[in-house]
Design an enzyme around this catalytic site. Structure first.
Site, short mmCIF file in Angstrom:
data_model
loop_
_atom_site.label_atom_id
_atom_site.label_comp_id
_atom_site.label_asym_id
_atom_site.label_seq_id
_atom_site.Cartn_x
_atom_site.Cartn_y
_atom_site.Cartn_z
N GLY A 230 1.94 -8.64 -4.09
CA GLY A 230 3.62 -8.97 -4.05
C GLY A 230 4.14 -9.34 -3.61
CB THR A 459 -3.08 -5.37 1.66
OG1 THR A 459 -2.06 -4.37 1.62
CG2 THR A 459 -2.39 -7.06 1.97
CB ALA A 501 -1.65 -2.28 9.07
CG LEU A 625 -6.56 -1.70 12.03
CD1 LEU A 625 -5.38 -1.08 11.31
CD2 LEU A 625 -6.97 -0.46 12.94
CE LYS A 628 -16.34 -6.23 1.61
NZ LYS A 628 -16.85 -5.58 0.03
CD GLN A 633 -4.27 -7.85 4.90
OE1 GLN A 633 -2.82 -8.32 5.06
NE2 GLN A 633 -4.77 -7.28 4.75
CD GLU A 700 4.70 -11.22 5.40
OE1 GLU A 700 5.72 -12.15 4.52
OE2 GLU A 700 4.95 -10.47 5.78
#
Ligand code: MOS
Length: 734
Positions: A230, A459, A501, A625, A628, A633, A700
């Site tokens: 996105g 994600t 998250a 968290l 992987k 990200q 981000e």
């Protein structure tokens, strides 16, 4: 909110993505792929002028063309309540080149596309605003949200300065190119509207459609089980969504609109360009006396979108005086929108290159300059951070990178025909949460179900939700079924601003805790249970068993399986919902994520071609968290940093106002060979003040700081300071 219990284990991580198998085997269905019976195909026709109006559309030939079911134009389209940033054929006015001006609906996509070529469109043209530089004198402040800050006495601070920087840094318009372009399938059953849509916010899509068609929330169902990326462009609802629903009403059957790659350039948002004027002044020891960051950008003539490039400057470093502002120039272009780390991605380009220039003038190491100006608390609000370990990021990343080998003077390292340079930058991105609700069911077979109205952009949301629910019951995360991407599930917010998250995990955690409590009550009240009469505080679960904490799990008579308990009690699932609200004391602190990025480039001495050989980043993002999905990200963010530094630039035709490089062949993004080694570490220090699970958000921050680190490395390699992105070889050579 139910407080996290002391004895709750840290989530056991899933090594593989929850949705990995479905994706690699093609089982995962994306919005355009759902086999909806009797579906028709909509093809959007875009304006070919930047400003004026459609005066007539001769659609006779198109309507006669094979397979055509309807031609919708500003002259015949049903009336709806259009949101401000979309074009739903409610007016013949044209405000940018690439604006939707008609929709052809046919039995097949090819028939729709062919018929679209038969439309005879007549325009009345008027002069367009396209020359950003020429129109700078007409810039204005944003209509909403002043996004200005000012502190201290600039003149007094400047008078004490040992060194100053006064430069302008520019970044181009960038277009989103997720692997999966936008797509919607819409259909009506009476007054009930259903859509499959690729979106970062099913709740937002529902709200948009409710408003557009004057419906009730329960009248609209939005489904989106998978998203192929996105990055902000799917954070708002663009024209095609409502156009598909309008067309479905007109042709009385489901309608699919899949945006083509070239249609991604203009009608679904882009990152605005920025002109960043930065002034810095410092004492001889590097202490910032003055920081000024004034940003100009384009906005569409029909609405405001602010790329908040100066926002991080008000709080990243401690400066005696400070001023930041944003202004915009109206152009006849499609609306700007969020793009990965909106604000910080562009803002850290200007600020972190300017600091590199200041460090050189003061003959101070760039890392040292940042440490001298370290903000111990949030200087924009004078309040503490919920958690900040940026110092450790600088230390760890510079050590892993080998920063001590850098020579401050540029052009000193050569390997054969390659000029080698080192550069660094600070990464920063805000942390936010939105209230979320979730449902958790304990199934009679001992497995769990967790449902929440969020979406997984690719994600890892499925993965971390499975972990979160599993942790509450101490079971293997593979025993949790997760359902998301359906607006009939409990409501959650949009996936933007790296908030997902931190918003959805606490909700699923709380719902799982509530379900666990019900399970304990059931056991305690069941005369046939070996745990009859136990208090909830004495009970625990692990690997599908319910047991008294005080007795060993194996002790006969003091435990039973969850499956046995539920089977004895009518085989009905235990179900609980919970809503996770924001912390009550959230005004008492500021939450941000932090990082330090170091880059090594090799620049060809003859061609000035740049290769980013190595990027090392260390991040303080709270709890990591999942290794992987989290590191992935950050890696993607850094890869995009390479893209932004060296490749990406939407080129606008100055006469017609159309993006001319509207394909992935001409809008350059890096390929695998462009990306060198990427080394990422996370401090993994929980920020439990921000969120009981300690995570802050990770999507981000990876792009921030990375672009400046590369730009600074190119300067260190070549001695050429390029302040205009992308840094192409002609600019280095100039
Ligand atoms: Mo992000 S640009 O807020 O999707």
């Amino acid at each position: 909110m139910i407080a996290m219990q002391e004895d709750t284990q840290a989530p056991r991580q899933l090594d593989q993505r929850y949705d990995g198998l479905a994706k690699v085997t093609g089982q995962a269905k994306y919005a355009a792929e759902f086999p909806v019976k009797n579906v028709a195909y909509g093809y959007i026709v875009l304006s070919t002028i930047p400003s004026g109006a459609v005066t007539a559309i001769d659609q006779a030939a198109a309507e006669r063309s094979s397979g055509v079911l309807a031609v919708m134009t500003p002259f015949n389209a049903p009336k709806v309540v259009a949101a401000p940033n979309v074009h739903l054929l409610q007016s013949p006015d044209v405000v940018y080149n690439g604006q939707p001006i008609a929709l052809v609906v046919a039995r097949s996509l090819n028939e729709a596309k062919h018929a679209a070529t038969l439309l005879r469109i007549t325009y009345r043209q008027q002069p367009a605003r396209l020359d950003f530089k020429a129109l700078l004198k007409e810039s204005r402040i944003p209509k909403r949200g002043a996004s200005v800050s000012q502190r201290g006495d600039a003149a007094a601070s400047l008078a004490k300065a040992a060194a100053t920087i006064d430069e302008t840094y520019t970044t181009p318009i960038q277009n989103h190119n997720p692997m999966e372009p936008h797509a919607t399938i819409a259909w009506w059953e009476g007054n009930k509207l259903s859509v499959y849509d690729s979106t970062q916010g099913i709740t937002g899509v529902r709200q948009n459609l409710v408003k557009t068609f004057s419906l009730q929330p329960d009248d609209v169902r939005v489904q989106c089980p998978y998203v192929g990326g996105g990055f902000g462009t799917k954070g708002s609802v663009w024209s095609h969504v409502a156009l598909a629903a309008m067309a479905a009403k007109v042709v009385q059957r489901p309608v699919k609109i899949a945006i083509e790659r070239e249609q991604m350039f203009g009608s679904v948002g882009s990152r605005p360009n920025t002109h960043q004027h930065i002034k810095l002044a410092a004492s001889s020891d590097g202490k910032l006396l003055l920081t000024q960051h004034h940003v100009l950008m384009y906005t569409a003539v029909y609405g405001d979108f602010v790329e908040g490039a100066a926002n991080q400057t008000s709080l990243l470093y401690d400066s005696e005086s400070l001023a930041t502002s944003h202004r915009m120039v109206e152009l006849n272009l499609g609306m700007g929108t969020w793009q990965r780390a909106p604000g910080e991605a562009t803002g850290t380009v200007g600020l972190e290159i300017a600091l590199d220039e200041l460090a050189e003038k003061l003959n101070i190491d760039p890392v040292q300059l940042r440490l001298v100006n370290y903000a111990e608390q949030d200087p924009s609000h004078n309040r503490p951070w919920s958690s900040k370990h940026l110092r450790e990021c600088y230390a760890q990343a510079s050590e892993r990178f080998g920063w001590s080998r850098r020579t401050a003077q540029p052009g000193q390292h050569r390997e054969g025909n390659k000029l080698i340079g080192y550069g660094m930058g600070t990464a920063i991105y805000g942390a936010g949460r939105s209230p979320s609700s979730a449902i958790v069911r304990i199934l009679p077979n001992g497995r769990l179900f967790a449902g929440i109205g969020t979406q997984d952009l690719g994600t890892g949301t499925y993965t971390i939700l499975a972990q979160t629910a599993a942790a509450v019951f101490s079971i293997d995360p593979t025993l949790v079924e997760v359902k998301l991407g359906d607006s009939t599930l409990p409501r959650s917010g949009g996936s933007g601003g790296s908030t997902t998250a931190s918003s959805v995990c606490p909700a699923v955690h709380d719902a799982a805790m509530a379900a666990r409590q019900k399970l304990f009550d059931l056991a305690a009240n069941d005369a046939q249970s070996p745990l009859h009469g136990a208090t909830a505080a004495d009970l625990d679960t692990k690997d599908g068993k319910l047991f008294l904490k005080s007795s060993a799990q194996s002790e006969a008579g003091k435990s039973e399986t969850i499956a046995a308990l539920l089977t004895r009690n009518g085989s009905t699932p235990i179900e609980a919902t919970a809503t996770s609200e924001l912390p009550k004391d959230r005004e008492a602190f500021t939450s941000h994520s932090w990082g330090a990025v170091f880059a090594e480039v090799a620049v060809d001495a003859d061609t000035r071609m740049v290769h980013v050989r190595r990027v090392v980043g260390t991040y303080d993002i709270g709890t990591l968290l999942n290794n992987k999905t989290g590191l992935n990200q950050l890696m993607g963010g850094i890869a995009w940093g390479v893209s932004m530094a060296l490749h990406e630039e939407a080129l606008i035709d100055p006469i017609h106002g159309r993006t001319v490089n509207e394909s992935l062949a001409e809008y350059h993004v890096p390929v695998n060979a462009d990306i060198g080694e990427i080394d990422i570490t996370c401090l993994n220090i929980p920020d439990t003040r921000f969120n009981p699970l300690g995570s802050r958000g990770i999507g981000e921050i990876g792009i921030t700081g990375a672009v400046a680190a590369i730009a600074n490395a190119i300067y260190n390699a070549t001695g050429k300071r390029v302040r205009d992105l992308p840094i192409t070889l002609d600019k280095i050579m100039a």
